[in-house]
Design a protein around this motif. Structure first.
Motif, PDB file in Angstrom:
ATOM      1  N   ALA A 183      98.764 -18.648  32.005  1.00  0.00           N
ATOM      2  CA  ALA A 183      97.847 -18.177  30.896  1.00  0.00           C
ATOM      3  C   ALA A 183      96.385 -19.013  31.254  1.00  0.00           C
ATOM      4  N   VAL A 184      96.993 -20.384  31.660  1.00  0.00           N
ATOM      5  CA  VAL A 184      95.900 -21.209  32.348  1.00  0.00           C
ATOM      6  C   VAL A 184      95.123 -20.600  33.576  1.00  0.00           C
ATOM      7  N   GLY A 185      95.531 -19.788  34.338  1.00  0.00           N
ATOM      8  CA  GLY A 185      95.096 -19.715  35.703  1.00  0.00           C
ATOM      9  C   GLY A 185      95.127 -18.011  35.222  1.00  0.00           C
ATOM     10  N   ALA A 186      94.216 -17.761  33.838  1.00  0.00           N
ATOM     11  CA  ALA A 186      93.802 -15.903  33.735  1.00  0.00           C
ATOM     12  C   ALA A 186      92.645 -16.910  33.607  1.00  0.00           C
ATOM     13  N   LYS A 187      92.023 -17.945  32.934  1.00  0.00           N
ATOM     14  CA  LYS A 187      90.742 -18.057  32.254  1.00  0.00           C
ATOM     15  C   LYS A 187      90.047 -18.916  33.572  1.00  0.00           C
ATOM     16  N   ILE A 188      91.190 -19.662  34.540  1.00  0.00           N
ATOM     17  CA  ILE A 188      90.581 -19.335  36.360  1.00  0.00           C
ATOM     18  C   ILE A 188      89.834 -19.090  36.597  1.00  0.00           C
ATOM     19  N   PHE A 189      91.203 -17.483  37.017  1.00  0.00           N
ATOM     20  CA  PHE A 189      90.533 -16.441  37.901  1.00  0.00           C
ATOM     21  C   PHE A 189      89.538 -16.163  36.899  1.00  0.00           C
ATOM     22  N   SER A 190      89.110 -15.466  35.431  1.00  0.00           N
ATOM     23  CA  SER A 190      88.231 -14.911  34.772  1.00  0.00           C
ATOM     24  C   SER A 190      87.094 -15.895  35.321  1.00  0.00           C
ATOM     25  N   ALA A 191      87.051 -16.927  35.335  1.00  0.00           N
ATOM     26  CA  ALA A 191      85.800 -17.935  35.579  1.00  0.00           C
ATOM     27  C   ALA A 191      85.220 -18.093  36.817  1.00  0.00           C
TER      28      ALA A 191
ATOM     29  N   CYS B  75      86.972 -16.262  40.423  1.00  0.00           N
ATOM     30  CA  CYS B  75      87.398 -15.420  41.033  1.00  0.00           C
ATOM     31  C   CYS B  75      87.242 -13.503  40.847  1.00  0.00           C
ATOM     32  N   ALA B  76      87.093 -13.789  39.615  1.00  0.00           N
ATOM     33  CA  ALA B  76      87.131 -11.836  39.236  1.00  0.00           C
ATOM     34  C   ALA B  76      85.957 -11.243  38.884  1.00  0.00           C
ATOM     35  N   ALA B  77      84.347 -12.077  40.038  1.00  0.00           N
ATOM     36  CA  ALA B  77      83.518 -11.595  40.631  1.00  0.00           C
ATOM     37  C   ALA B  77      84.020 -10.557  41.886  1.00  0.00           C
ATOM     38  N   CYS B  78      84.937 -11.212  42.849  1.00  0.00           N
ATOM     39  CA  CYS B  78      85.183 -10.074  43.909  1.00  0.00           C
ATOM     40  C   CYS B  78      85.969  -9.711  43.393  1.00  0.00           C
ATOM     41  N   HIS B  79      87.156  -9.853  41.933  1.00  0.00           N
ATOM     42  CA  HIS B  79      88.389  -9.680  42.549  1.00  0.00           C
ATOM     43  C   HIS B  79      88.865  -9.312  41.271  1.00  0.00           C
ATOM     44  N   MET B  80      87.727  -7.856  40.711  1.00  0.00           N
ATOM     45  CA  MET B  80      88.202  -7.703  39.292  1.00  0.00           C
ATOM     46  C   MET B  80      89.557  -7.045  39.309  1.00  0.00           C
ATOM     47  N   LYS B  81      89.769  -6.740  38.249  1.00  0.00           N
ATOM     48  CA  LYS B  81      91.207  -5.371  38.310  1.00  0.00           C
ATOM     49  C   LYS B  81      91.636  -5.850  39.026  1.00  0.00           C
ATOM     50  N   GLY B  82      91.830  -6.894  40.095  1.00  0.00           N
ATOM     51  CA  GLY B  82      93.330  -6.725  41.160  1.00  0.00           C
ATOM     52  C   GLY B  82      91.910  -6.199  42.550  1.00  0.00           C
ATOM     53  N   GLY B  83      90.902  -5.789  42.334  1.00  0.00           N
ATOM     54  CA  GLY B  83      90.141  -4.756  43.890  1.00  0.00           C
ATOM     55  C   GLY B  83      89.372  -6.281  44.790  1.00  0.00           C
TER      56      GLY B  83
ATOM     57  N   ALA C  59      88.934 -15.515  56.081  1.00  0.00           N
ATOM     58  CA  ALA C  59      87.550 -15.006  56.106  1.00  0.00           C
ATOM     59  C   ALA C  59      86.253 -15.109  55.024  1.00  0.00           C
ATOM     60  N   ALA C  60      86.244 -13.642  54.387  1.00  0.00           N
ATOM     61  CA  ALA C  60      85.090 -14.372  53.063  1.00  0.00           C
ATOM     62  C   ALA C  60      85.302 -15.068  51.766  1.00  0.00           C
ATOM     63  N   MET C  61      86.258 -14.913  52.239  1.00  0.00           N
ATOM     64  CA  MET C  61      86.412 -16.208  50.587  1.00  0.00           C
ATOM     65  C   MET C  61      86.860 -17.500  51.184  1.00  0.00           C
ATOM     66  N   PRO C  62      86.020 -18.140  50.114  1.00  0.00           N
ATOM     67  CA  PRO C  62      85.770 -19.697  49.627  1.00  0.00           C
ATOM     68  C   PRO C  62      86.494 -20.051  49.752  1.00  0.00           C
ATOM     69  N   ALA C  63      86.926 -21.717  49.779  1.00  0.00           N
ATOM     70  CA  ALA C  63      88.704 -22.180  49.431  1.00  0.00           C
ATOM     71  C   ALA C  63      87.645 -22.840  48.352  1.00  0.00           C
TER      72      ALA C  63
ATOM     73  N   ASP D 222      97.120 -28.276  40.170  1.00  0.00           N
ATOM     74  CA  ASP D 222      97.614 -28.076  39.525  1.00  0.00           C
ATOM     75  C   ASP D 222      96.085 -26.346  38.461  1.00  0.00           C
ATOM     76  N   GLN D 223      95.520 -26.626  38.943  1.00  0.00           N
ATOM     77  CA  GLN D 223      94.604 -25.141  38.530  1.00  0.00           C
ATOM     78  C   GLN D 223      94.674 -24.279  39.875  1.00  0.00           C
ATOM     79  N   ILE D 224      94.636 -23.983  40.583  1.00  0.00           N
ATOM     80  CA  ILE D 224      95.272 -23.458  41.710  1.00  0.00           C
ATOM     81  C   ILE D 224      96.290 -22.773  41.581  1.00  0.00           C
ATOM     82  N   GLU D 225      97.570 -23.413  41.370  1.00  0.00           N
ATOM     83  CA  GLU D 225      98.768 -23.072  41.585  1.00  0.00           C
ATOM     84  C   GLU D 225      98.612 -22.004  40.073  1.00  0.00           C
ATOM     85  N   SER D 226      98.555 -22.522  39.155  1.00  0.00           N
ATOM     86  CA  SER D 226      98.356 -21.656  37.917  1.00  0.00           C
ATOM     87  C   SER D 226      97.489 -20.317  38.325  1.00  0.00           C
ATOM     88  N   VAL D 227      96.891 -20.128  39.325  1.00  0.00           N
ATOM     89  CA  VAL D 227      95.706 -19.277  39.800  1.00  0.00           C
ATOM     90  C   VAL D 227      96.802 -18.330  40.052  1.00  0.00           C
TER      91      VAL D 227
END
Length: 110
Positions: free
Chosen positions: A29-37, A39-47, A81-85, A93-98
């Protein structure tokens, strides 16, 4: 009879205390919030907006050997590649949650 019940309770308590696995600090659930903030710009709906072939869908994760918690943690931590670290932006913990969130969503089909 009372001694038997007491012994059984003590045995169950002892077993549960010494065989319980530690709680994970990571949380989907924490991962969802972190992903939204983050990762979602590049990975919306798993894309994948940058490379459409490398999505976060279950099949693509398996194809590129990114279908384990450890593989996703490494990808998010170190980038590629294009994905930043994200190691300087997110803690372990945040990375593992994502990573947990990504695996869970991939299993659900995004």
């Amino acid at each position: 009879m009372r001694t038997l019940v007491t012994t059984a309770i003590l045995l169950i308590t002892f077993i549960s205390l010494f065989t319980a696995r530690p709680a994970l600090a990571a949380d989907s659930a924490v991962g969802a919030k972190i992903f939204s903030a983050n990762c979602a710009a590049c990975h919306m709906k798993g894309g994948n907006a940058v490379n459409p072939a490398k999505t976060l869908k279950k099949e693509a994760l398996a194809q590129y050997s990114k279908d384990t918690l450890d593989a996703i943690v490494a990808q998010v931590t170190n980038g590629k590649a294009a994905m930043p670290a994200f190691k300087s932006k997110l803690n372990a913990d945040q990375i593992e949650s994502v990573a947990m969130y990504v695996l869970e969503k991939a299993e659900q089909g995004w």
